[in-house]
Design a protein around this motif. Structure first.
Motif: not given
Length: 334
Positions: A36-40, A94-103, A243-252
């Motif tokens: 997973l590629k993660a950004v903040t 699908g450019i990144v797979d995980m994001v740590f962000t705020t609402d 924390v959000l994860i791309s559903k495509r990656k999650w389903d894998q």
């Protein structure tokens, strides 16, 4: 003699075939590594991001113990890599797979996520009571992301000013804020100004804004204590870092890796809460040492301030998403 030689050759061939098929079976059974590629939303040096880095550390430890080599989360950077307002869209595509962000950084796409700011529950309580499942369904439908959970607690938004006030009336003041706080500030008479965090110092220094709303205890990371003279209490809302994860990656992912991420996120949420409580207490003492003055609104004015914040945000959430908004209000209100 010839028969013996032939027999031995047959045995060798059979043994070789058994070895080949055994290795093939092992290779086929070996799980494929998921990366997973993660950004903040903020730079790695910012206080909130430490909570996420701790989460990554916990995940790495759990994977090493239970499922070595099957999952890796690579941190690729913060807003210097992808602007914070574009990171969720990057996960959707699908450019990144995980994001740590705020609402506030993706509320235009998922207005229901603002309910986390006015939630009276901790993150693990939201999961236990079904809030996370409900929000996850909404996230999957609207942005094709899995909602893993909240990783920010007990950091209310505080009003920081360059000039003093005596009441909840903010008429004439220009206040920097995130989109989440626009309606609250307008209802109190202020002029909301939405600018990126790196621009706040200059905006305060040059008088472009008279103050800003920011989570309690987190201004020294940015150096804003140098242009801040007053801190107004009480604070409003609850930090909604998620924390959000791309559903495509999650389903894998196999179920056991999904379970590992969920359980680890909840552990990290407890860590984040304890860290927040300790931070606010220590940082407020540091502000006082630096000469920053505290303005504690009277009970009546404090109620006006808080009512304006909570009522206005719920009104917007329900206006944008009537059915989901009303259900969430019931779910997150004690």
């Amino acid at each position: 003699m010839c028969k013996d030689r032939l027999f031995r050759q047959i045995v060798r061939v059979c043994a070789a075939l058994v070895l080949v098929f055994s290795l093939a079976a092992v290779c086929q059974a070996a799980p494929k590594k998921i990366t997973l590629k993660a950004v903040t939303a903020w730079p790695k040096t910012v206080w909130e991001v430490h909570n996420f880095m701790k989460f990554l550390e916990m995940v790495e430890e759990e994977v090493a113990k239970k499922h070595p080599g099957e999952l890796e989360i690579k941190y690729v950077g913060g807003p210097e890599v992808i602007p914070n307002s574009e990171q969720v869209e990057a996960a959707r595509n699908g450019i990144v797979d995980m994001v740590f962000t705020t609402d506030g950084y993706y509320v235009s796409a998922v207005p229901e996520v603002n309910a986390l700011s006015v939630s009276m529950l901790d993150g693990w309580e939201e999961r236990a009571t079904g809030v996370n499942d409900f929000l996850n369904k909404i996230h999957e439908e609207k942005i094709n992301c899995t909602y893993l959970g909240r990783l920010g607690h007990n950091l209310p938004f505080i009003l920081y000013l360059a000039k003093p006030i005596t009441s909840a009336d903010l008429s004439g003041l220009k206040i920097r804020c995130s989109p989440t706080l626009i309606s609250a500030l307008k209802s109190l008479g202020a002029q909301p100004v939405v600018i990126p965090p790196p621009d706040i110092y200059t905006a305060m220094e040059r008088g472009v804004v008279d103050g800003y709303m920011w989570p309690a205890g987190l201004i020294r990371d940015w150096g804003w204590q140098e242009v801040t003279k007053y801190v107004v209490t009480p604070g409003v809302y609850n930090g909604a870092n998620v924390v959000l994860i791309s559903k495509r990656k999650w389903d894998q992912m196999p179920d056991y890796l999904q379970k590992l991420l969920i359980e680890t996120e909840d552990r990290a949420a407890h860590y984040a809460k304890d860290r927040s409580v300790d931070l606010v207490e220590k940082e407020f003492e540091e502000y006082k040492k630096l000469g920053i003055q505290f303005i504690d609104l009277s009970p009546a004015e404090a109620k006006k301030f808080k009512d304006a914040a909570y009522d206005s945000l719920w009104e917007i959430i329900i206006q944008k998403s009537p059915e989901n908004g009303k259900k969430l209000k019931e779910m997150v209100t004690r």
